[in-house]
Design an enzyme around this catalytic site. Structure first.
Site, PDB file in Angstrom:
ATOM      1  NE  ARG A 195     -47.738  32.590 -13.791  1.00 50.89           N
ATOM      2  CZ  ARG A 195     -47.552  32.231 -12.518  1.00 50.89           C
ATOM      3  NH1 ARG A 195     -48.146  32.923 -11.541  1.00 50.89           N
ATOM      4  NH2 ARG A 195     -46.807  31.188 -12.222  1.00 50.89           N
TER       5      ARG A 195
ATOM      6  NE  ARG B 107     -40.350  29.172   0.321  1.00 49.05           N
ATOM      7  CZ  ARG B 107     -41.573  29.640   0.000  1.00 49.05           C
ATOM      8  NH1 ARG B 107     -42.124  30.648   0.662  1.00 49.05           N
ATOM      9  NH2 ARG B 107     -42.257  29.071  -0.977  1.00 49.05           N
TER      10      ARG B 107
ATOM     11  CD  GLN C 199     -42.922  30.591  -6.860  1.00 52.42           C
ATOM     12  OE1 GLN C 199     -41.886  30.759  -6.215  1.00 52.42           O
ATOM     13  NE2 GLN C 199     -44.108  30.547  -6.294  1.00 52.42           N
TER      14      GLN C 199
ATOM     15  CG  ASP D  33     -52.111  26.847  -4.187  1.00 48.36           C
ATOM     16  OD1 ASP D  33     -51.145  26.589  -3.439  1.00 48.36           O
ATOM     17  OD2 ASP D  33     -52.096  27.775  -5.009  1.00 48.36           O
TER      18      ASP D  33
END
Length: 303
Positions: A25, A119, A162, A286
């Protein structure tokens, strides 16, 4: 060679690795800021290299030395020739860069592995279809062309944050205001907040109207800044979890007021040590490789 591995307990201090999510970012914000910025505490990984390669393909200059990236950014609205962006195998890079490729009106090609382009990209495909923009998906590349326009964008929030972040990087640069309406349950809200924090670090303002509506004032510009990538909680948990097995490991370099969703791991580890809790990973996926293992170890101790 014969190696003997004996049971032992970990001891010592370690500095948490830098957050890859925040590095993406901050590098993008620096790349979109005309002038020179410095992004420090950067570890090079394939994913970070992909983002750096894409920024270079758009015209920014990036120089890495001693875990610092000096970035000479550009105004992505002024790109005057087609570009080919290599995203390698990084879905974050691909999804962050697609809206950026729709800011100059030039034909852009994003490349990567075939697995990358399997994806989901349907959010951007619909946006392009609704606005008459080119979106041609092939086995190992995506071709886009056209200009994003300001206005209202309705985005499903339960696929990937995202897509939302990708729009947040560019909508402030448009001449008029925009809004993002999030539909469905908002997964990984913390990643959206991290994007907004990075934007604010470079002088771009984003407003929440309510839990599902983001207001984006238009006609903004990025200002060059010197910034530091914070430590990564999702990596730190691997070391801190060693304390569940009797170790004495201190993890340093973590920002206490971080917006990372994985910062909750300390609370999770306490709960695991005290019993066998039900833990939700919806905002911190995560932690999946570590926390369930901790629950298993705790259950074994109870038996």
């Amino acid at each position: 060679m014969i190696l003997t591995i004996s049971p032992s307990k970990a001891h010592g201090h370690i500095i948490a690795p830098p957050s890859k999510s925040m590095a993406h970012r901050l590098l993008i914000c620096a790349g979109f800021a005309e002038g020179t910025s410095l992004v420090s505490n950067v570890d090079l990984s394939e994913d970070i290299l992909a983002t750096m390669d894409c920024l270079r393909a758009l015209g920014a200059e990036l120089d890495f030395e001693d875990r610092q990236v000096t970035v000479k950014g550009i105004d992505i609205r002024k790109i005057q020739k087609p570009a080919r962006l290599s995203c390698r195998e990084c879905a974050s890079t691909l999804r962050f860069m697609i809206p950026a490729c729709l800011m100059s009106g030039q034909p852009m090609t994003l490349t990567g592995s075939p697995a990358l382009f399997r994806r989901p990209l349907s959010v951007y495909e619909k946006i392009c279809s609704d606005r008459g923009l080119r979106f041609r998906l092939k086995e190992n590349c995506l071709q886009v062309c056209g200009l994003l326009s300001p206005g209202q964008y309705t985005v499903p929030a339960d696929i990937s944050s995202q897509f939302i972040s990708g729009l947040l990087f560019v909508l402030p640069l448009l001449q008029e205001d925009s809004r993002i309406i999030l539909t469905g349950p908002v997964e990984s809200r913390s990643y959206i907040l991290m994007t907004i924090q990075a934007l604010q670090s470079f002088g771009v303002n984003i407003l929440w109207e309510d839990d599902h509506t983001i207001a984006i004032p238009g006609n903004q510009t990025y200002s060059p800044r010197n910034v530091c990538v914070e430590g990564d909680y999702s990596n730190a948990v691997f070391f801190d979890a060693l304390n569940l097995t009797g170790g004495k490991v201190t993890v340093e370099g973590l920002k206490e007021d971080s917006l990372q969703g994985d910062r909750v791991y300390k609370s999770f580890l306490r709960q695991i040590d005290e019993g066998c809790p039900a833990i939700s990973l919806s905002d911190c996926p995560d932690l999946g490789p570590v926390v369930p293992r901790g629950l298993h170890l705790q259950w074994e101790r109870k038996l």
